[in-house]
Design an enzyme around this catalytic site. Structure first.
Site, PDB file in Angstrom:
ATOM      1  N   HIS A 349      32.865  28.221  40.904  1.00 27.82           N
ATOM      2  CA  HIS A 349      33.881  28.896  40.888  1.00 27.82           C
ATOM      3  C   HIS A 349      34.369  29.036  41.726  1.00 27.82           C
ATOM      4  O   HIS A 349      35.891  29.157  41.190  1.00 27.82           O
ATOM      5  CB  HIS A 349      33.817  30.498  39.781  1.00 27.82           C
ATOM      6  CG  HIS A 349      33.615  30.359  38.672  1.00 27.82           C
ATOM      7  ND1 HIS A 349      34.539  29.909  37.405  1.00 27.82           N
ATOM      8  CD2 HIS A 349      32.581  30.187  37.546  1.00 27.82           C
ATOM      9  CE1 HIS A 349      33.950  29.744  36.041  1.00 27.82           C
ATOM     10  NE2 HIS A 349      32.807  30.090  36.727  1.00 27.82           N
ATOM     11  N   LYS A 535      46.366  39.754  40.166  1.00 20.83           N
ATOM     12  CA  LYS A 535      45.654  39.378  40.063  1.00 20.83           C
ATOM     13  C   LYS A 535      44.892  40.391  41.455  1.00 20.83           C
ATOM     14  O   LYS A 535      44.802  41.288  41.367  1.00 20.83           O
ATOM     15  CB  LYS A 535      45.728  37.672  40.995  1.00 20.83           C
ATOM     16  CG  LYS A 535      46.751  37.915  42.289  1.00 20.83           C
ATOM     17  CD  LYS A 535      46.782  36.374  42.675  1.00 20.83           C
ATOM     18  CE  LYS A 535      48.040  35.839  41.675  1.00 20.83           C
ATOM     19  NZ  LYS A 535      47.191  34.504  41.192  1.00 20.83           N
ATOM     20  N   ARG A 536      43.358  39.614  41.180  1.00 23.49           N
ATOM     21  CA  ARG A 536      42.202  40.842  42.479  1.00 23.49           C
ATOM     22  C   ARG A 536      43.393  40.371  43.664  1.00 23.49           C
ATOM     23  O   ARG A 536      43.518  39.943  44.405  1.00 23.49           O
ATOM     24  CB  ARG A 536      40.998  40.096  42.382  1.00 23.49           C
ATOM     25  CG  ARG A 536      40.352  40.800  41.271  1.00 23.49           C
ATOM     26  CD  ARG A 536      40.163  42.270  40.756  1.00 23.49           C
ATOM     27  NE  ARG A 536      38.929  42.819  42.466  1.00 23.49           N
ATOM     28  CZ  ARG A 536      38.412  43.456  41.686  1.00 23.49           C
ATOM     29  NH1 ARG A 536      37.513  43.305  40.529  1.00 23.49           N
ATOM     30  NH2 ARG A 536      37.390  43.549  42.877  1.00 23.49           N
ATOM     31  N   LYS A 541      44.446  35.298  48.227  1.00 21.81           N
ATOM     32  CA  LYS A 541      45.588  35.637  47.312  1.00 21.81           C
ATOM     33  C   LYS A 541      46.480  35.762  47.799  1.00 21.81           C
ATOM     34  O   LYS A 541      48.211  35.460  47.330  1.00 21.81           O
ATOM     35  CB  LYS A 541      44.674  36.708  46.003  1.00 21.81           C
ATOM     36  CG  LYS A 541      43.627  35.487  45.103  1.00 21.81           C
ATOM     37  CD  LYS A 541      43.828  36.357  44.211  1.00 21.81           C
ATOM     38  CE  LYS A 541      42.321  36.359  43.779  1.00 21.81           C
ATOM     39  NZ  LYS A 541      42.372  35.299  42.470  1.00 21.81           N
ATOM     40  N   THR A 641      43.843  31.964  36.909  1.00 21.74           N
ATOM     41  CA  THR A 641      44.853  31.182  35.532  1.00 21.74           C
ATOM     42  C   THR A 641      45.444  32.090  34.885  1.00 21.74           C
ATOM     43  O   THR A 641      46.694  32.347  34.192  1.00 21.74           O
ATOM     44  CB  THR A 641      43.374  31.071  34.781  1.00 21.74           C
ATOM     45  OG1 THR A 641      42.501  32.817  35.244  1.00 21.74           O
ATOM     46  CG2 THR A 641      41.961  30.663  34.132  1.00 21.74           C
ATOM     47  N   LYS A 645      48.737  31.262  32.773  1.00 22.44           N
ATOM     48  CA  LYS A 645      49.560  32.652  31.020  1.00 22.44           C
ATOM     49  C   LYS A 645      51.001  33.045  31.351  1.00 22.44           C
ATOM     50  O   LYS A 645      51.693  32.913  30.290  1.00 22.44           O
ATOM     51  CB  LYS A 645      48.710  33.704  31.968  1.00 22.44           C
ATOM     52  CG  LYS A 645      47.078  33.837  31.271  1.00 22.44           C
ATOM     53  CD  LYS A 645      46.498  35.194  31.581  1.00 22.44           C
ATOM     54  CE  LYS A 645      45.294  34.614  31.527  1.00 22.44           C
ATOM     55  NZ  LYS A 645      44.630  36.089  32.404  1.00 22.44           N
TER      56      LYS A 645
HETATM   57  O1  73E Z   1      40.188  30.800  40.640  1.00 18.36           O
HETATM   58  C1  73E Z   1      39.353  31.670  40.179  1.00 18.36           C
HETATM   59  C2  73E Z   1      39.325  30.693  38.376  1.00 18.36           C
HETATM   60  O2  73E Z   1      40.744  30.773  38.197  1.00 18.36           O
HETATM   61  C3  73E Z   1      38.080  31.948  40.992  1.00 18.36           C
HETATM   62  O3  73E Z   1      38.362  32.566  42.030  1.00 18.36           O
HETATM   63  C4  73E Z   1      37.090  32.802  40.207  1.00 18.36           C
HETATM   64  O4  73E Z   1      37.435  32.342  38.952  1.00 18.36           O
HETATM   65  C5  73E Z   1      38.668  31.792  38.029  1.00 18.36           C
HETATM   66  C6  73E Z   1      37.933  31.185  36.490  1.00 18.36           C
HETATM   67  O5  73E Z   1      37.519  29.846  36.766  1.00 18.36           O
HETATM   68  C7  73E Z   1      36.133  33.409  40.735  1.00 18.36           C
HETATM   69  N1  73E Z   1      35.585  34.220  40.329  1.00 18.36           N
HETATM   70  C8  73E Z   1      34.112  34.300  40.856  1.00 18.36           C
HETATM   71  N2  73E Z   1      34.467  33.152  41.635  1.00 18.36           N
HETATM   72  N3  73E Z   1      35.175  32.493  41.509  1.00 18.36           N
HETATM   73  C9  73E Z   1      33.313  35.477  41.648  1.00 18.36           C
HETATM   74  C10 73E Z   1      32.353  35.472  42.501  1.00 18.36           C
HETATM   75  C11 73E Z   1      31.899  36.354  43.130  1.00 18.36           C
HETATM   76  C12 73E Z   1      31.714  37.550  41.442  1.00 18.36           C
HETATM   77  C13 73E Z   1      32.354  37.396  39.923  1.00 18.36           C
HETATM   78  C14 73E Z   1      33.500  37.010  40.934  1.00 18.36           C
END
Ligand code: 73E
Length: 803
Positions: A349, A535-536, A541, A641, A645
């Site tokens: 991810h 978003k976070r 970001k 995502t 939305k």
């Molecule tokens: O771009 C997003 C993505 O849409 C990405 O940053 C996020 O995953 C979403 C779903 O695919 C994400 N979260 C984490 N890594 N990528 C993450 C890593 C460690 C702890 C919690 C979340």
């Protein structure tokens, strides 16, 4: 058979009588919520049972989605919608003088996730059931969900999110399915009739108790299970009178969700959590395989079971499955490895290095001695196999254990038959940059699966008016088959439809304006541009870039330069330990106070930072957005995502060519999105050549200088040190996210927004195109691709049960 209004009223009255010894008109919204969820549970119970029976009878392959986060939000309306009851129940309640929305508001969010990753896991659960596959979730039942965010003097404060305080109405404790998970102690391998078997000494044994939640498929009779594990004292130890601190030590294991998104700290408790749910999940899968399916031949396991690893947090599943097969079921190593590889698949991810999990080998050896031995053996065999085939450099770069650390991504890749990224660009960067060596070794394992969203939630539940408009124009089929949404484009020149789109948006904005007034006491004009970034909070970001734009608008307005009315809306939580992100929150809040109360501005610009962004708040904000801010540094946002939305709700996207934004641009065409900023090659060039010198940009661009100076020259009250911290960062050659490099181009993109806003007709046309093409990001399409390409699932046949 469908439920009638009268039947429903009878059921509800009955529940209220039984649960609360009250009549309907005496019950509070919270009591009504409890009663209503009881009716819903009775509604899906037969089909939940029936699905489990069909699974066992048909013996079809099942996927188990292992994720340390699941973020479903609320379930009442989703369950009603998916049962096909939503409209009937809403109408029946209204007959009784009751309001479904008010009752539903009593449900606490199930916030067992940080952001996109956890939300995606929840969307996949809904979609697997809705597309007719047997998919099971496997995760942790955190006692406290993601913290509740409060602003005190503009600073973020974190409060505990005790979501189980009022009991969760959906879960079922299944004590009989408990398993034991071992930590610590010493392990010795002894020969038992020619089989090297571990003997454990000392350490802790924890009891893992599953809590199952039904995941109701959309009107298809399938109801799957999300299984979350809780940690308890094992029954044997209960007898020996554990002390309170013993009990607490064990219960702490599942007490909190780590509040970091895209960041990683090597904490022991986190490692424990990871092993805990992975071991419990795999034990219960193998128990089912052996007992229910009556199978002892583990070479057939991949015909029945797919285990998906959502990011590296569950990657220990690879070593744990090896342990269970080799140690517990006496399968030889090579056969076990072959099985493991066929069973496991992995999604990456993020490519951000700070999110890459690496566990200290000493820590792992102490906490999980047998697992560490197994990982060491996997690593040894990996190196031995490649020795002579590729250069030593490649082996060193890709091996699992390096410099006293276990690289979890390497374990995940080496032990999985499929590795996917979450958007086209992200997968391309994995293949050509971040995981290039692995791609050269195993090109066939790599594939892309662009993320998707639950249109059922983001349109049917969050935006019923827009959903009705779709019904009235293109018919109702889009609700089951999102391809049909493309037909909405036929109304591109239909003035009445375009006016409806604008009217629906205005209605949603009025509702949000009321909510903002209630929450913050600030009036906003529903006719202004609602400009949304939700978003976070993270440097990559770039909420900071939005802040600079706000300051620029403020300076213009003060100088008498006019702009269309705009309300900038933020929703964002910062990780509690992320100092810079919290400074950004403080500066935005102080900027908001300054602007919102400045008589010179007179409401032309408002800045609203809503507290505690979560799924429920998203459902209020997203349908009311005109502009969607997707402004991450190119290459950094794997997919995103919220972009999908917002698009589905007709917002116009302002975007860098990052993550899934590229695919959104491709879907809607360049006339229906506004893009700006550095491209990926420019970003990589800066990194490679160390040639980013933002101070030069700042000195040579008077507009930029004036804007950045507002952070430090006392313009914004009460945040001098934080403003200074932001400005210092922007001007540093080490600023990794190139905020100032994109500033000028971002202003141009925003000028374009202002231009477009002038013509309400063409704005609605852009909106329409975005709504129509959001079908491309329907999570059901994503799930079909996973099911076919990675998991090789067949659809379950379930008889529909009468309610
Ligand atoms: O771009 C997003 C993505 O849409 C990405 O940053 C996020 O995953 C979403 C779903 O695919 C994400 N979260 C984490 N890594 N990528 C993450 C890593 C460690 C702890 C919690 C979340």
């Amino acid at each position: 058979m469908q439920l009638t209004k009268d039947e429903f009223k009878k059921k509800l009255k009955n529940k209220v009588n039984i649960y609360f010894e009250e009549e309907l008109d005496e019950a509070s919204n919270s009591e009504l919520y409890t009663a209503l969820s009881g009716v819903v549970r009775d509604g899906y119970a037969p089909q939940w049972r029936r699905t489990r029976i069909s699974e066992a009878d048909q013996g079809q392959k099942q996927v188990y989605y292992f994720s340390i986060e699941f973020l479903p939000g609320t379930l009442l309306k989703t369950n009603l919608l998916n049962l096909g009851w939503l409209d009937t129940v809403r109408a029946a309640l209204s007959d009784l003088g009751l309001d479904l929305d008010k009752i539903a508001a009593a449900e606490p969010d199930m916030a067992l996730g940080n952001g996109g990753l956890g939300r995606l896991a929840a969307a996949f659960m809904d979609s697997l059931a809705s597309t007719g596959y047997t998919g099971n979730g496997n995760g942790i039942r955190y006692k406290y969900g993601l913290f509740k965010q409060k602003f005190v003097n503009g600073y973020q404060k974190e409060l505990p999110n005790d979501w189980l305080k009022k009991d969760d109405h959906w879960e079922v404790r299944r004590e009989s399915k408990s398993v034991l998970v071992r930590f610590g102690g010493k392990v010795r391998m002894v020969d038992d009739n020619g089989w090297m078997t571990p003997q454990y000494e000392g350490g802790d044994v924890v009891r893992a108790v599953p809590y199952d939640t039904a995941i109701v498929g959309y009107r298809d009779g399938v109801t799957n299970t999300l299984r979350l594990w809780d940690a308890e004292i094992p029954p044997e130890e209960e007898l020996s009178y554990p002390t309170i601190s013993d009990r607490r030590r064990i219960e702490d294991l599942t007490s909190i969700l780590y509040p970091d998104d895209s960041n990683y700290e090597g904490r022991l408790l986190r490692l424990k959590q990871e092993y805990f749910f992975v071991s419990a999940g795999l034990q219960s899968i193998l128990d089912y395989y052996v007992k229910k399916l009556g199978n002892k031949d583990f070479t057939k396991l991949p015909d029945y079971v797919a285990v998906h690893i959502n990011d590296t947090h569950p990657a220990m599943a690879i070593a744990e499955l090896m342990r269970l097969l080799v140690d517990e079921h006496r399968v030889d190593w090579e056969t076990a490895w072959d099985i493991t590889l066929k069973v496991m698949s992995y999604t990456n991810h993020t490519i951000m290095s700070e999110a890459m999990e690496k566990w200290d080998t000493n820590m792992l050896s102490q906490l999980l001695p047998r697992i560490m031995q197994i990982i060491t053996e996997i690593d040894r065999r990996y190196c031995a196999y490649l020795n002579g085939q590729v250069s030593n450099d490649v082996i060193e770069r890709t091996r699992i254990i390096k410099n006293g650390q276990v690289q979890m991504a390497h374990l995940a890749i080496i032990g999985s038959h499929s590795i996917n990224g979450v958007a086209a660009l992200h997968t391309q960067l994995l293949e050509t940059k971040v995981l290039k060596d692995f791609y050269n070794l195993y090109p066939d394992r790599f594939n892309n699966k662009t993320n998707g969203i639950t249109l059922r939630r983001w349109l049917q539940i969050a935006n019923p008016e827009l959903s009705d408009l779709l019904d009235q124009t293109i018919g109702k089929d889009w609700r089951k088959n999102s391809d049909k949404m493309l037909n909405f484009e036929k109304y591109y020149n239909d003035t009445l439809v375009l006016e409806r789109i604008n009217q629906i948006k205005l209605d949603n904005k009025k509702k949000l304006a009321e909510f903002i007034k209630e929450q913050m006491g600030v009036e906003v004009d529903p006719n202004a541009i609602f400009d949304v970034q939700v978003k976070r909070l993270h440097e990559y970001k770039r909420q900071t870039l939005k802040l600079l734009h706000i300051l620029k608008l403020y300076q213009d307005l003060k100088a008498g330069i006019d702009h269309p009315k705009r309300v900038v809306i933020f929703g964002a939580k910062a990780a509690p330990s992320y100092v810079f992100a919290k400074q950004v929150i403080k500066v935005i809040n102080e900027t908001a106070n300054m602007i919102n109360s400045d008589p010179d501005i007179n409401g032309k610009l408002k800045v609203i930072f809503l507290e505690n962004y979560d799924v429920s708040l998203a459902e209020k904000i997203i349908p009311a957005a005109d502009v969607s801010e997707q402004i991450s540094t190119t290459t950094k946002e794997a997919s995103g995502t919220s972009n999908m939305k917002l698009m589905a709700n007709g917002a116009l996207t302002v975007a860098t060519m990052d993550g899934a934004n590229i695919e959104i641009a491709d879907a809607v065409g360049e006339d229906n999105i506004i893009t700006f900023g550095l491209n990926k090659d420019q970003v990589y060039k800066y990194y490679a050549e160390h040639s980013y010198h933002p101070r030069e940009m700042y000195e040579s661009d008077p507009v930029m200088k004036k804007t950045v100076d507002a952070l430090t020259d006392g313009t914004i009250p009460n945040c001098f040190s934080e403003g200074q911290a932001l400005a210092n960062k922007f001007l540093s050659d080490n600023e990794q996210f190139f905020v100032l490099a994109d500033f000028a181009d971002y202003l141009k993109a925003q000028e374009k927004v202002e231009q477009e806003w002038k013509d309400k007709h063409s704005w609605a046309q852009m909106s329409l195109v975005n709504i129509a093409h959001s079908e491309r990001f329907d999570v059901d399409k994503t799930i079909e691709r996973y099911a076919q390409d990675i998991w090789h699932l067949k659809k379950l046949k379930v008889e529909k049960v009468d309610h």
